[in-house]
Motif scaffolding. Structure first.
Motif, PDB file in Angstrom:
ATOM      1  N   THR A  77       4.017   6.526  -9.027  1.00  0.00           N
ATOM      2  CA  THR A  77       2.562   6.675  -9.060  1.00  0.00           C
ATOM      3  C   THR A  77       2.217   8.122  -9.407  1.00  0.00           C
ATOM      4  N   PRO A  78       0.966   8.384  -9.754  1.00  0.00           N
ATOM      5  CA  PRO A  78       0.566   9.770 -10.026  1.00  0.00           C
ATOM      6  C   PRO A  78       0.728  10.708  -8.832  1.00  0.00           C
ATOM      7  N   HIS A  79       0.894  10.134  -7.631  1.00  0.00           N
ATOM      8  CA  HIS A  79       1.014  10.974  -6.441  1.00  0.00           C
ATOM      9  C   HIS A  79       2.379  10.863  -5.772  1.00  0.00           C
ATOM     10  N   GLY A  80       3.373  10.410  -6.520  1.00  0.00           N
ATOM     11  CA  GLY A  80       4.717  10.366  -5.970  1.00  0.00           C
ATOM     12  C   GLY A  80       5.343   8.989  -6.035  1.00  0.00           C
ATOM     13  N   GLU A  81       6.562   8.907  -5.543  1.00  0.00           N
ATOM     14  CA  GLU A  81       7.343   7.677  -5.602  1.00  0.00           C
ATOM     15  C   GLU A  81       7.267   6.895  -4.303  1.00  0.00           C
ATOM     16  N   ILE A  82       7.394   5.569  -4.444  1.00  0.00           N
ATOM     17  CA  ILE A  82       7.523   4.674  -3.296  1.00  0.00           C
ATOM     18  C   ILE A  82       8.812   3.892  -3.496  1.00  0.00           C
ATOM     19  N   ARG A  83       9.752   4.085  -2.607  1.00  0.00           N
ATOM     20  CA  ARG A  83      11.029   3.376  -2.703  1.00  0.00           C
ATOM     21  C   ARG A  83      10.955   2.106  -1.868  1.00  0.00           C
ATOM     22  N   THR A  84      11.150   0.976  -2.526  1.00  0.00           N
ATOM     23  CA  THR A  84      11.033  -0.307  -1.838  1.00  0.00           C
ATOM     24  C   THR A  84      12.378  -0.730  -1.253  1.00  0.00           C
ATOM     25  N   PRO A  85      12.336  -1.472  -0.121  1.00  0.00           N
ATOM     26  CA  PRO A  85      11.148  -1.840   0.663  1.00  0.00           C
ATOM     27  C   PRO A  85      10.565  -0.618   1.359  1.00  0.00           C
ATOM     28  N   ALA A  86       9.256  -0.575   1.478  1.00  0.00           N
ATOM     29  CA  ALA A  86       8.587   0.645   1.904  1.00  0.00           C
ATOM     30  C   ALA A  86       7.826   0.457   3.209  1.00  0.00           C
ATOM     31  N   PHE A  87       7.727   1.535   3.954  1.00  0.00           N
ATOM     32  CA  PHE A  87       6.881   1.595   5.144  1.00  0.00           C
ATOM     33  C   PHE A  87       5.537   2.169   4.704  1.00  0.00           C
ATOM     34  N   ILE A  88       4.507   1.316   4.669  1.00  0.00           N
ATOM     35  CA  ILE A  88       3.167   1.726   4.267  1.00  0.00           C
ATOM     36  C   ILE A  88       2.317   1.838   5.533  1.00  0.00           C
ATOM     37  N   VAL A  89       1.755   2.999   5.764  1.00  0.00           N
ATOM     38  CA  VAL A  89       1.046   3.280   7.011  1.00  0.00           C
ATOM     39  C   VAL A  89      -0.418   2.857   6.896  1.00  0.00           C
ATOM     40  N   GLY A  90      -0.933   2.233   7.933  1.00  0.00           N
ATOM     41  CA  GLY A  90      -2.326   1.806   7.948  1.00  0.00           C
ATOM     42  C   GLY A  90      -3.266   2.952   8.298  1.00  0.00           C
ATOM     43  N   GLY A  91      -4.156   3.261   7.357  1.00  0.00           N
ATOM     44  CA  GLY A  91      -5.187   4.273   7.592  1.00  0.00           C
ATOM     45  C   GLY A  91      -6.530   3.683   7.204  1.00  0.00           C
TER      46      GLY A  91
END
Length: 221
Positions: A25-39
Motif C-alpha cells: 500500500t502507499p503507507h507500507g506493507e501488510i504481510r498476510t495473514p495479518a493482525f488488523i487492529v480495530g480503531g
C-alpha cells in the motif's frame, strides 16, 4: 509515495487454495495473514500508535458510519486523511458501514450476535422491529442516528465516497449483514442485495480512483 496497491503471493500450500503474501500500500506493507487492529472512531482505545506496532499490528481499521457522524469525513480529510488524523503512519482500512446495518437494525437492543454459535444467536429475535434504527431498501440503508435521531441514507455509492474522503488505503464494499440464524428467506434476500450493492460499489470506487489518478493522488483499494 508509491500510488500503487498490489498483492504478491509469496508461498502456497500444495493441493489447497491456502497462500500467504504481501499487500503493498502507499503507507507500507501488510504481510498476510495479518493482525488488523480495530480503531472504530479513528483511535485505538488505551494504546498509542507505537504500541500498536510493538504488539504486532500491521494496519488499523476504522468505521465509515461512525466517522460520518463524528467528526465527519470532511474533517478527517482536512486532518490529512485517516492515517495522519490518528497519527498512524502504516496502512489503514475502513469498514463500509454494513455492520451497522445489522447492529442498529435487526440486532438493535436485542442482544443477538453476528456469530451463529454463541448464546446470543437467538433466531426468534432475528426479525425486524419497530424500534430499530435502520430501514433497508434496494437503494441503500436509511439510518436514524443513534446520537441525535437525524435520518441519514447510506448507499453503496455514498459509502464509497465517504471512504475515499476519509482516505484509507483499503475499503470494504457496503453490504447488508444479517443474523446467521435469521430465516432462509431473509438471508437469501440480503445476499442477493449485497451482490448488487457490490457491483455498484465497484463502479463508484473505480470512478473515484480514476479521479485520484488524474490528480496524481494515491489510489485506494
Amino acid at each position: 509515495m508509491d500510488t500503487a496497491l498490489t498483492f504478491n503471493i509469496t508461498h502456497r500450500l500444495p493441493s489447497t487454495l491456502a497462500r500467504v503474501g504481501v499487500i503493498h500500500t502507499p503507507h507500507g506493507e501488510i504481510r498476510t495473514p495479518a493482525f488488523i487492529v480495530g480503531g472504530t472512531k479513528a483511535t485505538v482505545k488505551a494504546i498509542t500508535p507505537e504500541q500498536i506496532r510493538n504488539y504486532g499490528g500491521q494496519a488499523v481499521l476504522a468505521n465509515t458510519y461512525h466517522l460520518m457522524l463524528r467528526p465527519g469525513a470532511d474533517i478527517v480529510r482536512a486532518g490529512g486523511g485517516l492515517g495522519a488524523f490518528m497519527n498512524w503512519s502504516g496502512p489503514t482500512f475502513t469498514d463500509s458501514g454494513g455492520f451497522q446495518v445489522f447492529s442498529l437494525g435487526i440486532a438493535y437492543k436485542k442482544g443477538i450476535d453476528a456469530v451463529a454459535h454463541t448464546q446470543k444467536g437467538n433466531a426468534k429475535l432475528a426479525v425486524a422491529s419497530h424500534n430499530q434504527l435502520v430501514r433497508v431498501t434496494d437503494e441503500g440503508a436509511e439510518f436514524r442516528s443513534h446520537i441525535d435521531g437525524a435520518k441519514l441514507l447510506m448507499t453503496p455509492e455514498s459509502s464509497m465516497e465517504l471512504q475515499h474522503t476519509i482516505g484509507a488505503d483499503i475499503h470494504m464494499a457496503f453490504d447488508e449483514l444479517t443474523a446467521p440464524l435469521a430465516s432462509h428467506e431473509t438471508i437469501a434476500a440480503a445476499m442477493n442485495r449485497t451482490h448488487i450493492w457490490a457491483e455498484r460499489c465497484l463502479k463508484r470506487h473505480s470512478d473515484l480512483n480514476a479521479e485520484h489518478t488524474e490528480r496524481g493522488e494515491s489510489l485506494q483499494a
